[in-house]
Write a protein that holds these residues in place. Structure first.
Motif: not given
Length: 383
Positions: A203-207, A98-103
């Motif tokens: 941090k999250s592209g979907s958001a 469930d991590g983000t692209s930045q992660d």
């Protein structure tokens, strides 16, 4: 809580956590040679790796693929992981699903030279572009590279789009009397405490896409995302904004009865939880039509370079692309596959319906929007 991408040219229409402490990679095949003595870590195509048979053999010798931030219930990734393992006998170890692209980018940076570093990345396009500019990704042309539309791939093949969708409004029809259809609807007092995003947009592209879509619906443009921040500021001020980050678990529990997310995820929730009595409706808001792709990339210092390249070949095969399509996502090769007859027509017909043709931000516009968000998001929702 994943990420977004960039241009979406549409046709009609985990999980294993790796060891906490990684040592330097001792993968024996990192220096194996492909065609003309090219190392697998530098192979820019299957041909340079010695051909598909040689690539498959090298990948099987490695025996594992390190992936990150790809939940099994995201765009049918579970079926893709299982299909790859069944076909090649290679284990896919997924960390932080469930991590983000930045992660993902952080993991590439901090684990360089470690055997637990990610081999492959599934990033929002803006993050993929940034990773390429930072020299973190390896140039590699899958066999289908030439069929990927212009604008959906890096000229140097350091990233290429894989699947995409539209920003949509998901709604629990049993908890919400009248489901919202537009961004304007979300401001109505009847939705107090109910409107959530899939993560933090910095941090999250979907958001991030949800805020960009809100900007388009509120008088903004690809050059001006500020109206999107102002929109969420209004949601916060009138009590409609729900700070809980939307996930399958929060949807099932009713904690996020209205969720701005990709249409393929919201559509998937509708199917996944129907047997549990959840009536999850999906609408693509007509006042903020916004569509984007995610992008694939290979870590330049992948500890399993052959498996990383074979994974890409699988994802861009007809089998891989159709598996994303069955997850309600629109694959990058959709138009090409429709033309050659390899597209799953039933899965294509089941995609969420949309009206109008979306436009897309340029790389420069997306970068500027991210800067504005980074500087103003916390302030926007603090009121």
């Amino acid at each position: 809580m994943r990420t977004t991408g960039i241009a979406l040219a549409l046709t009609a229409a985990s999980v294993l956590t790796l060891a906490a402490c990684g040592a330097k990679s001792d993968a024996k095949n990192v220096d194996s040679k492909g065609k003309g003595g090219v190392s697998l870590a530098a192979a820019g195509s299957a041909e340079e790796a010695g051909g598909m048979d040689a690539l498959v053999a090298a990948a099987k010798k490695e025996g594992v693929l390190n992936a990150i931030a790809i939940p099994r219930d995201w765009a049918n990734y579970g079926a893709l992981i299982d299909g790859f393992t069944k076909r090649y006998g290679i284990k896919v170890a997924v960390e932080n699903p469930d991590g983000t692209s930045q992660d993902e980018i952080n993991a590439v940076r901090t684990r360089k030279g470690q055997d637990r570093a990610p081999d492959v990345l599934d990033l929002g396009a803006s993050f993929a572009q940034s990773a390429a500019q930072q020299g973190l990704t390896a140039p590699y042309k899958v066999a289908a590279y030439g069929r990927i539309a212009e604008g959906q791939k890096d000229a140097k093949a350091r990233w290429f789009n894989d699947y995409g969708g539209y920003v949509s409004i998901g709604c629990d029809a049993k908890r919400v009397k009248e489901c919202p259809q537009t961004f304007a609807d979300l401001l109505k007092p009847q939705y107090k405490g109910q409107v959530a995003l899939n993560g933090n947009p910095t941090k999250s592209g979907s958001a991030f896409a949800g805020v960009y879509a809100a900007a388009l619906a509120s008088g903004g443009s690809f050059d001006d995302i500020q109206p999107g921040l102002d929109f969420f500021g209004k949601l916060k001020k009138n009590g409609n904004y729900n700070p809980v980050e939307s996930t399958p678990a929060t949807v099932e529990k009713g904690e996020t009865p209205i969720s701005l997310d990709w249409d393929y995820l919201n559509a998937g929730y509708g199917e996944e939880f129907k047997s549990k009595g959840l009536d999850w409706k999906v609408a693509v808001p007509s006042d903020g039509v916004y569509a984007q792709y995610y992008s694939q990339a290979i870590n330049k210092d992948a500890p399993h370079p052959a498996a990383a390249r074979l994974w890409q070949e699988y994802l861009y095969s007809a089998e891989g692309q159709n598996l994303w399509l069955k997850g309600h996502a629109r694959p990058a090769l959709m138009a090409a596959m429709e033309a050659d007859g390899t597209l799953d027509k039933a899965a294509a017909a089941a995609l969420p319906k949309v009206a109008g043709t979306p436009k897309f931000p340029s790389e420069a516009q997306t970068a500027k929007a991210k800067q504005v968000l980074a500087a103003g998001w916390a302030k926007a929702i603090s009121g």
